[in-house]
Design an enzyme around this catalytic site. Structure first.
Site: not given
Ligand code: PGA
Length: 252
Positions: A10-12, A96, A98, A167, A173, A212, A233
Site C-alpha cells: 500500500n503505497w498510500k 482503510h 486512515e 489491520e 506504521g 507493521s 505499508g
Molecule cells: P504499515 O501500514 O505497514 O506501515 O503499518 C499498513 C497499512 O496502512 O496498510
C-alpha cells in the site's frame, strides 16, 4: 481454491507516476518464482493507468486504495469501480483505517463500496480492526464482529473472491504488532463470523493481516493457519525492500 500467499503493497500518497512505474517494474523483475505468490500494489489513482500498462503481461498486479460505490454520475472528485477496472485495476481496498479516521468513512459507506467492487468483478480488500482504546478495554472481538456484520449486511453479490484485511489501528506504521498467534486468532474469528453471516459463500474469502509487517515478522505471520496473506505499508515503499520481503516467502 488457490492457496498462494497474498502479499500486497500500500503505497498510500507517496509516489509520483514516474516513481510508481519505475518501482513497480523493479519489484516485478526482482521476484523469484512469481507463480508461488500473488503480489499486487495499491497505487494512487493518478498512477493506476500508467502502472497497469507498464505491468501488462507481468506477474505483479495493480489495485486502488479507495473507490466510490456508484458506477457513474455527478459525484465530483470520486472514482467508480468501473473507472478503476477501465484503468487496469484488479483490486480495490475499502475502509482503510486512515479513511475511517481522517475522512469519516463509516461501515455503512464501506459496505456499499465493498459490494460495488464485487459487483464489477474486482477483488475488494475490506479492512477491519480495533483502535488502541478498544483493545485496551477488551473490545477487540466485539468491534471486529460489528464491523463485519455491517459490511456484509447479511448478503454478498455472487461472483469471485473477496479479501478481508485484519489491520489493528494501533499497529499501522508504529512498529508494534500483535503476535502472529494473536493475529491468527482474530483471523479465525473473522472466518467464523463471515461463515455465520453468509454461509457457504464464506469459502470465497481470504483473510489477511496488516500493520507493521516487516522483514523480521512476515514469515511468522504467513506461517499461521488462518493468515492467507499480508498487507504492507511503510516496508513496501522501497522497492528492493518490498521485493526482499516477498522473496523471503518463496521457496526455491
Ligand atoms: P504499515 O501500514 O505497514 O506501515 O503499518 C499498513 C497499512 O496502512 O496498510
Amino acid at each position: 481454491m488457490d492457496k498462494k500467499p497474498i502479499i500486497f503493497a500500500n503505497w498510500k500518497m507517496y509516489k509520483t507516476v514516474e516513481e510508481s512505474v519505475r518501482d513497480s517494474l523493479k519489484i516485478d523483475s526482482s521476484i523469484r518464482n512469481p507463480h508461488q505468490v500473488e503480489v499486487f500494489i495499491l497505487l494512487s489513482y493518478t498512477s493506476i493507468y500508467a502502472v497497469s500498462q507498464a505491468l501488462r503481461g507481468k506477474s505483479v498486479k495493480v489495485g486502488a486504495q479507495n473507490v466510490f460505490w456508484e458506477d457513474s454520475g455527478s459525484y465530483t472528485g470520486e472514482v467508480s469501480p468501473l473507472q478503476l477496472k477501465d484503468a487496469g485495476c484488479e483490486y480495490a481496498m475499502v475502509g482503510h483505517a486512515e479513511r475511517r479516521e481522517i475522512f469519516g468513512e463509516d461501515y455503512g459507506m464501506i459496505a456499499r463500496k465493498f459490494k460495488a467492487v464485487m459487483r464489477h468483478g474486482l477483488i475488494p480488500i475490506l479492512c477491519v480492526g480495533e483502535s488502541e482504546q478498544e483493545r485496551a478495554s477488551g473490545k477487540t472481538e466485539e468491534v471486529i464482529r460489528n464491523q463485519l456484520e455491517v459490511a456484509f449486511g447479511g448478503t454478498v453479490p455472487p461472483g469471485g473472491q473477496f479479501y478481508i484485511l485484519y489491520e489493528p489501528v494501533w499497529a499501522i506504521g508504529t512498529g508494534v504488532t500483535p503476535t502472529p498467534q494473536e493475529a491468527n486468532h482474530i483471523n479465525l474469528l473473522v472466518a467464523e463470523v463471515i461463515r455465520g453471516l453468509i454461509g457457504k459463500s464464506a469459502e470465497r474469502a481470504r483473510i489477511l493481516y496488516g500493520g507493521s509487517v516487516s522483514e523480521e515478522n512476515i514469515s511468522k505471520f504467513l506461517s499461521m493457519d488462518h493468515i492467507d496473506g499480508v498487507g504492507i505499508g511503510k516496508a513496501s515503499l522501497d522497492p528492493e525492500n518490498f521485493a526482499r520481503l516477498v522473496n523471503a516467502c518463496i521457496r526455491d
